[in-house]
Design a protein around this motif. Structure first.
Motif, PDB file in Angstrom:
ATOM      1  N   PRO A 396      46.255  40.407  39.439  1.00 46.26           N
ATOM      2  CA  PRO A 396      47.065  41.616  39.233  1.00 46.26           C
ATOM      3  C   PRO A 396      46.583  42.449  38.044  1.00 46.26           C
ATOM      4  O   PRO A 396      46.866  43.643  37.958  1.00 46.26           O
ATOM      5  N   HIS A 397      45.840  41.814  37.127  1.00 45.97           N
ATOM      6  CA  HIS A 397      45.345  42.488  35.928  1.00 45.97           C
ATOM      7  C   HIS A 397      43.985  43.139  36.164  1.00 45.97           C
ATOM      8  O   HIS A 397      43.341  43.618  35.213  1.00 45.97           O
ATOM      9  N   LEU A 398      43.550  43.175  37.384  1.00 43.63           N
ATOM     10  CA  LEU A 398      42.283  43.803  37.756  1.00 43.63           C
ATOM     11  C   LEU A 398      42.295  45.283  37.381  1.00 43.63           C
ATOM     12  O   LEU A 398      43.326  45.958  37.481  1.00 43.63           O
ATOM     13  N   GLU A 399      41.144  45.809  36.972  1.00 39.53           N
ATOM     14  CA  GLU A 399      41.022  47.244  36.694  1.00 39.53           C
ATOM     15  C   GLU A 399      39.621  47.714  37.042  1.00 39.53           C
ATOM     16  O   GLU A 399      38.679  46.923  37.108  1.00 39.53           O
ATOM     17  N   VAL A 420      32.324  49.326  44.303  1.00 36.93           N
ATOM     18  CA  VAL A 420      33.571  49.437  43.531  1.00 36.93           C
ATOM     19  C   VAL A 420      33.557  48.301  42.507  1.00 36.93           C
ATOM     20  O   VAL A 420      33.895  47.149  42.815  1.00 36.93           O
ATOM     21  N   TRP A 421      33.132  48.632  41.304  1.00 37.67           N
ATOM     22  CA  TRP A 421      33.050  47.624  40.243  1.00 37.67           C
ATOM     23  C   TRP A 421      34.410  47.475  39.566  1.00 37.67           C
ATOM     24  O   TRP A 421      35.048  48.452  39.191  1.00 37.67           O
ATOM     25  N   VAL A 422      34.849  46.216  39.433  1.00 42.68           N
ATOM     26  CA  VAL A 422      36.124  45.915  38.784  1.00 42.68           C
ATOM     27  C   VAL A 422      35.911  44.839  37.735  1.00 42.68           C
ATOM     28  O   VAL A 422      34.922  44.092  37.766  1.00 42.68           O
ATOM     29  N   GLN A 423      36.863  44.775  36.814  1.00 42.02           N
ATOM     30  CA  GLN A 423      36.778  43.778  35.746  1.00 42.02           C
ATOM     31  C   GLN A 423      38.173  43.260  35.400  1.00 42.02           C
ATOM     32  O   GLN A 423      39.184  43.897  35.716  1.00 42.02           O
ATOM     33  N   TRP A 424      38.229  42.091  34.768  1.00 44.29           N
ATOM     34  CA  TRP A 424      39.489  41.482  34.369  1.00 44.29           C
ATOM     35  C   TRP A 424      39.188  40.348  33.396  1.00 44.29           C
ATOM     36  O   TRP A 424      38.034  39.941  33.223  1.00 44.29           O
ATOM     37  N   ASN A 425      40.213  39.859  32.757  1.00 48.67           N
ATOM     38  CA  ASN A 425      40.094  38.728  31.846  1.00 48.67           C
ATOM     39  C   ASN A 425      40.423  37.449  32.620  1.00 48.67           C
ATOM     40  O   ASN A 425      41.576  37.203  32.958  1.00 48.67           O
ATOM     41  N   PRO A 426      39.412  36.611  32.898  1.00 47.42           N
ATOM     42  CA  PRO A 426      39.672  35.388  33.694  1.00 47.42           C
ATOM     43  C   PRO A 426      40.675  34.453  33.038  1.00 47.42           C
ATOM     44  O   PRO A 426      41.366  33.703  33.734  1.00 47.42           O
TER      45      PRO A 426
END
Length: 767
Positions: A396-399, A420-426
């Motif tokens: 849910p914290h994907l951006e 579509v590049w996305v990032q998040w804190n694992p």
């Protein structure tokens, strides 16, 4: 076609073609960035224009695009797969080397060949059959997310959104899953070959890939032919071929093998990539579906409307005709821009806005319309729902990775970002704290979403006494946003524990910071009013749907008579407020046992005392309905809400009034379960879809439509709400709803498919 076939000199541009039309280029610029936005000028100024750049008429408004789809005889689909850019002789020779002989498919086939094949091959696409694919789709999506969930950064297209739809497409078709990399290359080449504008030096390489794709399709088909007993659409087609060899031919199956891989794969992959980009760019909406997965089906529909993967289709005019105000000569080629139609403010209010609670999102034309509507639409919907469910649950914290540039394969018709590049804190992945989230399952809606899915969370601001046994409940948006607009007579649906109940809005329509409803505790309550009075507290949150209004005030009436029984005053009070503000003549008859139990009486006395008559049985002044309505009055409309006995008495007392003078609001249905011993089976012809379906004696028209893969919205399914209304072209309808007026029933122009039936053996609908 050179120049323009019609004189546009009236545009005062100094040229037969307007400047904006002359500069239109679907292969680059603004069209590739956002086709719908790039054509806003056309929707507003020149909805049908000729493009010298491509030699096509371009059609951009919703009503015009739908009209073209509706008539597949006048507007032939035969050029749908025609190369929009002529290829070199060398490229043509390359295709011949592979015996490339792509023939007509479901997409570009004319009648009378098309519908027999479509009907013969439809069954695997129906919702009843598609549900069997859900476990496989879920498994695939879970496996792909498992691969990158702890990485912190990923290209969703490369790592999931391209390969999963391809594997699903192969599984659905019954094709082996190997050679995925080659298939990806082939699929891109097919798109460039048909809808793109490859440079001359690229055309041979593209043709080489397309030729190999053709050979591959033929090889796999021959393997299947040896044993067509397996699962999948192609083995199914081979089995049908044995029964109908003149309908399902060898060349047709070969072409459908190749076209089916592209159709089932690429459009879904692109639509999913568009959806993730759109949702993550609208972060508050993303957060809403993370918190409330029940919104996902309609979010998918709104993504398909706002940023679908199908930008345009092509058609050929088979006779001189007109589209809008423009004469179209026979032989003209048309580019019908569905992405533009899907943003047309004339059909979708504030069409450029992204609103996952838009009630008519599923009116979009991304899947086409009529007899050539995409048969795989519900498979695509299923995949997109599962993609969103898995990612919103686990990440849910994907951006979006900031400042990335979104690029698209240049072509007229199909669009989706290359990456579509996305990032998040694992370290913040929810499953690290609660592994049970991996067991959650949101029911997949196979078919068009019901309007009951479009909910929002509201907070109970206050619960205050309104009369003996009656409380007023004030609701607001927890984040302070304005609630949706509403008009007098509107109601909302609220989930109360395990129950859903409908309540009329009785506050101020101009104050969208809050809604007000009034709830009487009923002695024979089925649980709704008891929940409100004994369980609900200020600060609680509820799920709400609506507002909807099937009890609208006629603004043309010169005079109104309002009759309320008990808690039925709730819609009436706002109608009276409106009549007063509009300077209309009106009177209010408010009936109840005891004035102490009559809600909103103080408000009515304060605001409407000169127009109010209170009828209390305890005081001995009950309403004499026969006397009050003994004389029919022209230009007067009667609105009533209350117990069924009051509504029935009113109907009898006003029988001599002008037709449709009486309007009533029902919140309960008198529909009984269908008894096949008292019903008869009948046919429903779907004129726009080219189908005739059978409705069994124990089946509703709505259920029969769904079983035949026909999109139609629904909500209450009790004949109360009007959501499932369908236009009637022929045949007498046995109306059983509580929505249509007597005049509307007599006109026989529409029916509620959830409950009404045919009087005879057949009815024809404009679906």
């Amino acid at each position: 076609m050179n120049g323009c076939p019609i004189d546009h000199a009236a545009l005062n541009s100094g040229c037969p073609v307007s400047g904006k039309a002359a500069s239109f280029n679907p292969f680059g610029g603004d069209y590739q960035v956002d086709p719908a936005a790039s054509l806003r000028w056309s929707r507003d100024e020149e909805p049908v224009f000729f493009s010298p750049e491509i030699g096509y008429w371009v059609v951009t408004r919703y009503s015009d695009v739908k009209a073209v789809f509706r008539d597949n005889i006048l507007f032939s689909p035969s050029i749908a797969l025609e190369k929009i850019t002529p290829v070199s002789e060398e490229a043509t020779a390359t295709l011949a080397k592979y015996d490339y002989a792509m023939s007509r498919t479901l997409v570009n086939e004319d009648e009378p060949a098309h519908m027999p094949r479509r009907r013969a091959l439809m069954d695997p696409f129906t919702p009843a059959e598609l549900v069997h694919h859900e476990p496989m789709v879920r498994r695939l999506v879970r496996e792909y997310v498992d691969r990158f969930v702890n990485s912190g950064k990923v290209d969703l297209v490369d790592e999931m959104l391209w390969e999963v739809p391809l594997t699903v497409a192969l599984h659905f078709l019954g094709v082996p899953e190997e050679d995925m990399d080659d298939l990806r290359k082939y699929s891109i080449a097919h798109t460039v070959n048909t809808w793109g504008r490859p440079a001359p030096e690229e055309q041979v390489a593209v043709a080489e890939a397309v030729g190999k794709f053709w050979q591959y399709a033929g090889t796999v088909l021959e393997k299947m032919r040896k044993d067509p007993s397996g699962h999948g659409w192609m083995p199914y087609g081979l089995r049908v071929q044995k029964e109908q060899p003149e309908v399902v031919t060898d060349s047709y199956l070969h072409s459908m093998m190749m076209a089916g891989i592209v159709a089932a794969h690429e459009t879904t992959a692109n639509a999913s990539a568009n959806a993730f980009r759109l949702l993550l760019e609208n972060r508050s909406v993303w957060q809403e579906i993370c918190e409330d997965p029940s919104l996902i089906p309609n979010a998918v529909e709104e993504c398909l409307r706002h940023s679908g993967s199908v930008a345009a289709w092509r058609r050929l005019a088979t006779a001189d005709t007109r589209i809008g105000d423009i004469d179209i000569p026979k032989g003209s080629k048309l580019l019908i821009v569905t992405s533009s139609a899907n943003r047309d403010d004339r059909h979708f209010e504030s069409g450029d806005e992204f609103d996952i609670r838009r009630e008519n999102s599923s009116d979009h034309l991304t899947f086409g319309y009529g007899s050539h509507q995409c048969m795989g639409k519900n498979l695509a919907r299923m995949e997109m729902q599962i993609f969103l469910e898995e990612i919103t649950t686990r990440l849910p914290h994907l951006e979006l990775v900031p400042n990335q540039e979104f690029t698209y394969l240049p072509n007229t018709s199909f669009r989706g970002p290359d990456h579509v590049w996305v990032q998040w804190n694992p370290d913040a992945n929810p499953e690290l704290r609660d592994a049970t989230i991996l067991l959650r399952r949101q029911p997949v809606k196979v078919g068009e979403p019901s309007k009951t899915n479009i909910s929002r969370t509201v907070r109970v601001e206050a619960i205050t006494p309104a009369a003996d046994g009656v409380v007023t409940v004030t609701l607001s948006d927890p984040s302070g946003k304005a609630l949706p607009k509403w008009t007098p007579g509107a109601h909302i649906d609220i989930d109360l524990g395990d129950l859903t109940r409908q309540y009329s809005l009785c506050g101020n329509p101009d104050d969208l910071s809050r809604y007000e409803i009034a709830v009487r505790e009923e002695s024979e309550s089925r649980g709704g009013s008891r929940y409100v009075h004994h369980t609900l507290e200020a600060g609680n949150t509820l799920k709400m749907r609506g507002p909807r209004n099937h009890f609208k005030l006629d603004p043309a009436a010169e005079r109104y008579i309002f009759v309320a029984g008990g808690i039925g005053i709730t819609p009436i009070v706002t109608m009276a407020d409106h009549a007063k503000a509009a300077g209309k003549d009106y009177e209010i008859h408010y009936c109840g046992r005891d004035v102490a139990a009559m809600a909103m009486l103080d408000r009515l006395n304060a605001d409407h005392s000169d127009h109010l008559v209170v009828h209390s049985s305890a005081l001995g002044n009950r309403l004499d309905i026969a006397t009050v309505f003994s004389t029919a009055t022209a230009h007067t409309q009667i609105y009533s809400c209350g117990p069924e006995r009051l509504l029935s008495a009113l109907e009898e007392a006003t029988a001599h009034w002008p037709e449709d003078s009486l309007h009533v609001e029902h919140f309960t249905s008198t529909l009984a379960t269908l008894d096949p011993s008292n019903e008869h089976a009948f046919e429903v012809e779907l004129r726009d879809s080219g189908l005739t379906i059978q409705v069994a004696a124990d089946q509703t028209v709505l259920d029969a439509l769904r079983a035949s893969n026909i999109d139609i919205p629904s909500d209450c399914e009790e004949g109360l709400c009007g959501s499932c209304e369908a236009p009637v072209l022929d045949g007498e309808v046995d109306h059983r709803d509580m929505v249509l007026t007597k005049t509307e029933r007599a006109q026989n122009k529409s029916m509620m498919t959830c409950c009404s039936r045919a009087c005879g053996q057949k009815i024809t609908l404009a679906l």
